[in-house]
Design a protein around this motif. Structure first.
Motif, PDB file in Angstrom:
ATOM      1  N   PHE A 190      59.180 -39.658  42.535  1.00  0.00           N
ATOM      2  CA  PHE A 190      57.747 -39.615  42.228  1.00  0.00           C
ATOM      3  C   PHE A 190      57.516 -39.889  40.746  1.00  0.00           C
ATOM      4  N   ILE A 191      58.282 -39.162  39.905  1.00  0.00           N
ATOM      5  CA  ILE A 191      58.128 -39.367  38.461  1.00  0.00           C
ATOM      6  C   ILE A 191      58.452 -40.803  38.088  1.00  0.00           C
ATOM      7  N   VAL A 192      59.574 -41.318  38.637  1.00  0.00           N
ATOM      8  CA  VAL A 192      60.015 -42.674  38.289  1.00  0.00           C
ATOM      9  C   VAL A 192      58.973 -43.712  38.706  1.00  0.00           C
ATOM     10  N   VAL A 193      58.441 -43.563  39.909  1.00  0.00           N
ATOM     11  CA  VAL A 193      57.448 -44.536  40.376  1.00  0.00           C
ATOM     12  C   VAL A 193      56.214 -44.501  39.480  1.00  0.00           C
ATOM     13  N   GLN A 194      55.775 -43.296  39.133  1.00  0.00           N
ATOM     14  CA  GLN A 194      54.598 -43.211  38.267  1.00  0.00           C
ATOM     15  C   GLN A 194      54.858 -43.857  36.920  1.00  0.00           C
ATOM     16  N   LEU A 195      56.073 -43.595  36.381  1.00  0.00           N
ATOM     17  CA  LEU A 195      56.410 -44.201  35.094  1.00  0.00           C
ATOM     18  C   LEU A 195      56.480 -45.723  35.233  1.00  0.00           C
ATOM     19  N   ALA A 196      57.054 -46.198  36.338  1.00  0.00           N
ATOM     20  CA  ALA A 196      57.199 -47.642  36.548  1.00  0.00           C
ATOM     21  C   ALA A 196      55.836 -48.298  36.656  1.00  0.00           C
ATOM     22  N   ARG A 197      54.878 -47.566  37.186  1.00  0.00           N
ATOM     23  CA  ARG A 197      53.528 -48.129  37.328  1.00  0.00           C
ATOM     24  C   ARG A 197      52.818 -48.210  35.985  1.00  0.00           C
ATOM     25  N   PHE A 198      53.244 -47.355  35.038  1.00  0.00           N
ATOM     26  CA  PHE A 198      52.589 -47.380  33.729  1.00  0.00           C
ATOM     27  C   PHE A 198      53.297 -48.368  32.811  1.00  0.00           C
ATOM     28  N   LYS A 199      54.234 -47.920  32.021  1.00  0.00           N
ATOM     29  CA  LYS A 199      54.835 -48.833  31.043  1.00  0.00           C
ATOM     30  C   LYS A 199      56.354 -48.781  31.065  1.00  0.00           C
ATOM     31  N   ASN A 200      56.977 -48.618  32.188  1.00  0.00           N
ATOM     32  CA  ASN A 200      58.435 -48.532  32.267  1.00  0.00           C
ATOM     33  C   ASN A 200      58.923 -47.184  31.712  1.00  0.00           C
ATOM     34  N   LEU A 201      60.236 -47.106  31.465  1.00  0.00           N
ATOM     35  CA  LEU A 201      60.835 -45.836  31.028  1.00  0.00           C
ATOM     36  C   LEU A 201      60.622 -45.614  29.533  1.00  0.00           C
ATOM     37  N   PRO A 202      60.092 -44.453  29.139  1.00  0.00           N
ATOM     38  CA  PRO A 202      60.033 -44.132  27.717  1.00  0.00           C
ATOM     39  C   PRO A 202      61.448 -43.963  27.173  1.00  0.00           C
ATOM     40  N   VAL A 203      61.697 -44.533  26.000  1.00  0.00           N
ATOM     41  CA  VAL A 203      63.040 -44.450  25.414  1.00  0.00           C
ATOM     42  C   VAL A 203      63.452 -42.997  25.214  1.00  0.00           C
ATOM     43  N   VAL A 204      62.485 -42.200  24.759  1.00  0.00           N
ATOM     44  CA  VAL A 204      62.809 -40.823  24.433  1.00  0.00           C
ATOM     45  C   VAL A 204      63.170 -40.019  25.693  1.00  0.00           C
ATOM     46  N   LEU A 205      62.636 -40.461  26.839  1.00  0.00           N
ATOM     47  CA  LEU A 205      62.981 -39.770  28.089  1.00  0.00           C
ATOM     48  C   LEU A 205      64.446 -40.003  28.443  1.00  0.00           C
ATOM     49  N   ILE A 206      64.921 -41.215  28.142  1.00  0.00           N
ATOM     50  CA  ILE A 206      66.333 -41.513  28.392  1.00  0.00           C
ATOM     51  C   ILE A 206      67.207 -40.618  27.509  1.00  0.00           C
ATOM     52  N   LEU A 207      66.827 -40.536  26.234  1.00  0.00           N
ATOM     53  CA  LEU A 207      67.562 -39.666  25.310  1.00  0.00           C
ATOM     54  C   LEU A 207      67.561 -38.224  25.819  1.00  0.00           C
ATOM     55  N   LEU A 208      66.396 -37.759  26.230  1.00  0.00           N
ATOM     56  CA  LEU A 208      66.261 -36.381  26.706  1.00  0.00           C
ATOM     57  C   LEU A 208      67.138 -36.143  27.937  1.00  0.00           C
ATOM     58  N   THR A 209      67.126 -37.108  28.850  1.00  0.00           N
ATOM     59  CA  THR A 209      67.935 -36.971  30.063  1.00  0.00           C
ATOM     60  C   THR A 209      69.415 -36.868  29.716  1.00  0.00           C
ATOM     61  N   VAL A 210      69.848 -37.731  28.798  1.00  0.00           N
ATOM     62  CA  VAL A 210      71.256 -37.689  28.381  1.00  0.00           C
ATOM     63  C   VAL A 210      71.582 -36.322  27.776  1.00  0.00           C
ATOM     64  N   LEU A 211      70.692 -35.825  26.918  1.00  0.00           N
ATOM     65  CA  LEU A 211      70.935 -34.522  26.280  1.00  0.00           C
ATOM     66  C   LEU A 211      70.995 -33.409  27.320  1.00  0.00           C
ATOM     67  N   VAL A 212      70.056 -33.428  28.257  1.00  0.00           N
ATOM     68  CA  VAL A 212      70.034 -32.365  29.268  1.00  0.00           C
ATOM     69  C   VAL A 212      71.318 -32.392  30.082  1.00  0.00           C
ATOM     70  N   LEU A 213      71.759 -33.583  30.491  1.00  0.00           N
ATOM     71  CA  LEU A 213      72.991 -33.686  31.274  1.00  0.00           C
ATOM     72  C   LEU A 213      74.184 -33.187  30.460  1.00  0.00           C
ATOM     73  N   ALA A 214      74.257 -33.653  29.208  1.00  0.00           N
ATOM     74  CA  ALA A 214      75.398 -33.290  28.370  1.00  0.00           C
ATOM     75  C   ALA A 214      75.444 -31.777  28.137  1.00  0.00           C
ATOM     76  N   TYR A 215      74.298 -31.190  27.830  1.00  0.00           N
ATOM     77  CA  TYR A 215      74.297 -29.762  27.525  1.00  0.00           C
ATOM     78  C   TYR A 215      74.434 -28.907  28.782  1.00  0.00           C
ATOM     79  N   THR A 216      73.973 -29.440  29.908  1.00  0.00           N
ATOM     80  CA  THR A 216      74.212 -28.704  31.149  1.00  0.00           C
ATOM     81  C   THR A 216      75.711 -28.649  31.432  1.00  0.00           C
TER      82      THR A 216
END
Lengths: 515, 415
Positions: free
Chosen positions: B248-274
């Motif tokens: 759902f989140i991805v589709v909404q983002l895709a409909r707007f302006k693609n993936l925010p760069v900072v979201l990619i960074l955040l995802t990487v950080l969350v995965l790494a720290y988890t």
């Protein structure tokens, strides 16, 4: 005798979850006497005094208390103080930043319409200080006083409450000889002023010096009350009452296979971290051999835990000197990590405070100390960890639905098994077990003893610190006794008797009790 | 060791709890663990209804994530510090001073932006080391050290900036903070939803596949070791739910302006720290010392260096947040990062951290941060004045911690 009894406690029974701390205890104290209460650690002395002073309020125990001719049902410590019963605990309860005078009248302030009358406070305090023979300015902060003087302030505080019965719990345990002598003199003086004293002490020579009668407790029961003059009581007489003659507990059979020396401690000396001049352990020598279960006996404050923890990576004390040899080679242990690397493990006497992470599950507690061994390049293999913990759960018979159960919810015996598992997982050569069966019921004790035997059979050396002499005699191949920081004796299983050990444990070489 | 079994049946050992007790406990534990996610879902649903769907519109969702990214990054560091039983009040000031340092390097001294970012992260690490030294080795309470740090680093910010904002930042840094990935494969039509970026959708599908695969393998692994893994239908429902939310989140983002760069960074950080908190020895040591410092020390854990490193880590994350925040505003300002520490502390506690330490999850802190973000955003969409937003956020924080304390007390008395 009926008429001159100021206190009569009869049929006192106090039950904690899983433990009967007191069972049908009777205590009669005559007016104006000094009455000593003796017993091993855990015999129920402090519990009895807490019942008397209302710390455990009426209704939380069974039995009757008659004080000063009337039945009493104290709801709390203030209630008992109103009747003239004051208890001075082993850990002094002065507020360090308040002055002597403020401490004396804490909760009992000399005030007029809600405002403190400082002149009266300090003048009354000075008068009380004179009564206890303390030559200090009442405005001095309590923290500037030594332990001995703080003790006197506590007594002055008790006197300010018009005390009729003064209870002192191990009053001289932390005092040096001169302060102890002064305190005993003061108690004699109070006796002449008609104040009755109940004193709990391990120092039998002191008891002999000042007590008029002595009640002995053992395993939560009254054993006997001795009239010190009439019965011509000797220290040996008290000891035999304290230790009892029968070993009621049952211990698993064990045939030791004793190998070569694995750990030797030489000339070990440790200073107190708070009072640097005080030697908590002094010149101790100790040897452990493979497959051997060695006991370390001693009364409270003898320095057993301090000895063990200072060897275990300097976890206690300052100014530590001495040598440690492992398998004949001298080793240096600077941290707990070093100790674990050298195959030494120490399971604490206070598992809730120092042994377990109570909010975590069994699995993670078991792996804590051996995590490096389990991990691969800094990562913990979850499933392997589960397998290890599950293995200990089965072999140790830890009663929990799974290793994911939180340790805080387990019973004392099962918590202890988790602690033992944690240390066994580090694969030690030397296991130091500090009070391994404290707060554990009889059935679980038997299991712990069996586990200890099994460890010894695997070639580990086990040092058991215990306050229960029957336990040491029941499971150890050799027992050291400590008193006042020194190793005062060493006896083999064949020659060990409770009386013999208690003599070593109560030997205070340099103590001169003023008569 | 079967010979160990005692001769007598030992009653009193771990009495089997009554059936009601077990159900009670499972319920309360589950509620404590999953309550935060349920609450998040309810809050999102509430505001989605109140705003007639505006909350979940493509543009708004993208904005919420980008606008709160720096708080979420700070929350990751904060939850680790709180798990260890400490606190960091200086995070906002460190964000400001790191933003200022990066601005001076890039704008005033024309240092190439990658080097400038690295230098800023080093500065953050040094700041963390400074505070960690006083806390871990000098044993001053973190509350005091970081309260002092809050003043010290705000003062340094003003000194470095000379009391004025510095900008503008190079385009790359602004993209990092504010930008979106270019659409590599162009758009595809999604019927009534309109056009959406194909690359974003592919990333979403790969992400969902990754989640399901790793979860399945973990489940198989646990089952292989004879652990109880729970019923399969529950697992399937959970995976379907996760897949739905992510897509759902991805589709909404895709409909707007693609993936925010900072979201990619955040995802990487969350995965790494988890991973760090759940699987690494370091993470275990952190939980162990937060749960019982003495026991951890007596288990051979180097408690001081763990605490020290946690504060170094906090400094680095604050530096990342500082660069992103400055890049987003295109200017490093003297008041940057004000109250960020409070927002990230609130995120950690709403997300299930315990005041005494030893408890907490990275994902929990992120969820806590998102709850605050959704409340903020939803209320402003509704036109609520800022004082009312503040009031609600305060009440939510209090309610979250009160619930945690209540649940713990209930669990404690039920045994």
């Amino acid at each position: 005798m009926t008429d001159d009894a100021i206190l009569r406690m009869s049929g006192i029974t106090k039950v904690f979850p899983g433990v009967k701390a007191l069972q049908d205890v009777n205590l009669v104290v005559r007016r104006g006497e000094i009455h000593a209460i003796c017993g091993e650690n855990g015999a129920g002395k402090s519990t009895l005094m807490k019942v008397l002073s209302g710390v455990y309020p009426h209704g939380s125990y069974e039995g009757e208390i008659d004080f000063d001719g009337e039945p009493c049902r104290f709801s709390g410590i203030r209630d008992s103080e109103k009747h003239g019963i004051v208890i001075i605990h082993q850990e002094l309860a002065l507020s360090p930043y308040l002055s002597i005078a403020e401490n004396i009248f804490l909760g009992n302030e000399r005030a007029h319409r809600g405002l403190i009358d400082w002149n009266r406070t300090n003048a009354d305090a000075a008068e009380l200080l004179a009564r206890v023979g303390l030559d200090e300015n009442p405005v001095t902060p309590a923290m500037d006083l030594g332990v001995g003087k703080q003790q006197l302030v506590e007594i002055a505080k008790a006197l300010s409450k018009d005390v009729k019965l003064l209870i002192l719990d191990e009053p001289t345990a932390a005092l040096n000889d001169a302060d102890s002598a002064h305190l005993l003199d003061l108690l004699r003086g109070l006796r002449e002023q008609g104040i009755t004293c109940v004193i709990i002490s391990h120092k039998l020579n002191e008891i002999k010096a000042i007590a008029d009668s002595t009640t002995i407790l053992r395993d939560g029961r009254t054993i006997e009350t001795l009239d010190m003059e009439k019965d011509l009581v000797t220290e040996d007489r008290i000891i035999s009452g304290m230790v009892g003659r029968d070993l009621e507990h049952r211990f698993p059979e064990h045939e030791p296979t004793i190998g070569e020396e694995v750990l030797r401690i030489e000339d070990w000396t440790v200073r107190s971290p708070t009072q640097h001049e005080r030697l908590v352990v002094s010149g101790a020598n100790l040897t452990l051999r493979r497959g051997e279960i060695v006991g370390l006996a001693g009364l409270m404050g003898a320095g057993r835990t301090e000895l063990a923890m200072s060897v275990f990576g300097r976890s206690y004390g300052v100014g530590i000197t001495g040598r440690v040899y492992k398998d004949g080679k001298e080793i240096r242990i600077k941290s707990v990590g070093d100790a674990i690397k050298h195959g030494i493990a120490y399971a604490t006497e206070d598992r809730k405070r120092y042994g377990l992470n109570l909010i975590e599950d069994i699995k993670r507690n078991v792996s804590t100390a051996g995590l490096r061994k389990l991990a691969r390049r800094g990562w913990v293999p979850d499933n392997e960890e589960f397998r290890v913990a599950e293995g200990y759960r089965k072999s140790m018979n830890i009663k929990a639905p799974s290793v994911l159960a939180v340790t805080g919810k387990l019973s004392g015996g099962n918590q202890q098994k988790v602690v033992l598992s944690k240390w066994l997982f580090t694969d030690p050569d030397v296991l130091i077990l500090d009070e391994p069966t404290r707060g554990i019921d009889v059935g679980a004790k038997y299991e712990i003893y069996s586990i200890i035997n099994e460890m010894a059979d695997q070639g580990k050396a086990v040092l058991v610190i215990s306050s229960e002499l029957p336990e040491l005699l029941g499971i150890c191949d050799r027992v050291y006794a400590m008193s006042a920081g020194r190793i005062t004796g060493e006896v083999s299983r064949a020659e060990a008797t409770p009386e013999r050990l208690m003599q070593f444990m109560t030997r205070y070489d340099e103590e001169q009790i003023a008569q | 060791m079967s010979s160990v079994a005692p001769a007598r049946p030992d009653k009193g050992e771990a009495p089997p709890p009554s059936r009601g007790g077990v159900a009670d406990r499972i319920f309360s534990v589950n509620l404590r663990q999953s309550g935060i996610y349920v609450a998040f879902a309810l809050i999102v649903a509430l505001f989605a209804i109140l705003t007639h769907g505006s909350l979940l519109s493509p543009e708004n969702m993208s904005n919420v994530l980008v606008q709160n990214s720096y708080i979420l990054i700070l929350s990751i560091g904060m939850i680790l510090v709180i798990i260890a039983g400490h606190i960091d009040l200086s995070a906002g000031s460190v964000v400001a001073v790191c933003g200022a340092i990066s601005a001076v390097l890039m704008v005033n001294h024309h240092v190439p932006w990658p080097l400038a970012v690295v230098l800023t992260l080093v500065a953050g690490a040094l700041i963390g080391a400074w505070q960690g030294y006083w806390i871990a080795y000098f044993e001053i309470p973190a509350f005091i050290v970081t309260l002092a740090g809050m003043l010290i680093f705000r003062a340094l910010t003003l000194t470095v900036l000379g009391n004025q904002g510095i900008g503008p930042f190079p385009d790359q840094v602004r993209t990092l903070a504010n930008g979106f990935l270019p659409g590599y494969f162009g758009n595809v039509g999604l019927g009534p939803l309109g056009g959406a970026d194909l690359f974003t959708l592919i990333v979403g599908v790969i992400g969902v596949a990754g989640i399901v695969l790793t979860q399945w393998r973990a489940r198989q692994g646990r089952a292989g070791y004879g652990q109880n893994v729970g019923p399969l239908p529950v697992f399937i429902v959970r995976m379907a739910l996760a897949a739905f939310v992510v897509m759902f989140i991805v589709v909404q983002l895709a409909r707007f302006k693609n993936l925010p760069v900072v979201l990619i960074l955040l995802t990487v950080l969350v995965l790494a720290y988890t991973l760090l908190t759940t699987r690494a020895v370091f993470g275990r040591h952190m939980y162990a010392l937060g749960g019982n410092l003495q026991a951890a020390r007596l288990s051979g854990i180097k408690t001081k260096s763990v605490v020290f490193l946690l504060f170094v880590n906090m400094g680095v994350l604050a530096a990342i947040a500082g660069v992103i925040f400055a890049g987003r505003l295109n200017q490093a300002g003297p008041t940057a990062g004000t109250n960020f520490e409070l927002d990230s502390i609130a995120a950690a506690f709403i997300g299930g951290a315990a005041v005494q330490g030893g408890v907490g999850k990275v994902v929990g802190a992120i969820t806590g941060g998102l709850i605050m973000a959704v409340i903020n955003n939803g209320m402003s969409l509704l036109g609520a004045p800022s004082e009312r937003v503040m009031l609600i956020k305060g009440l939510v924080l209090l309610a979250a911690v009160a619930f945690d304390v209540w649940a713990k007390r209930r669990a404690g008395t039920s045994r």
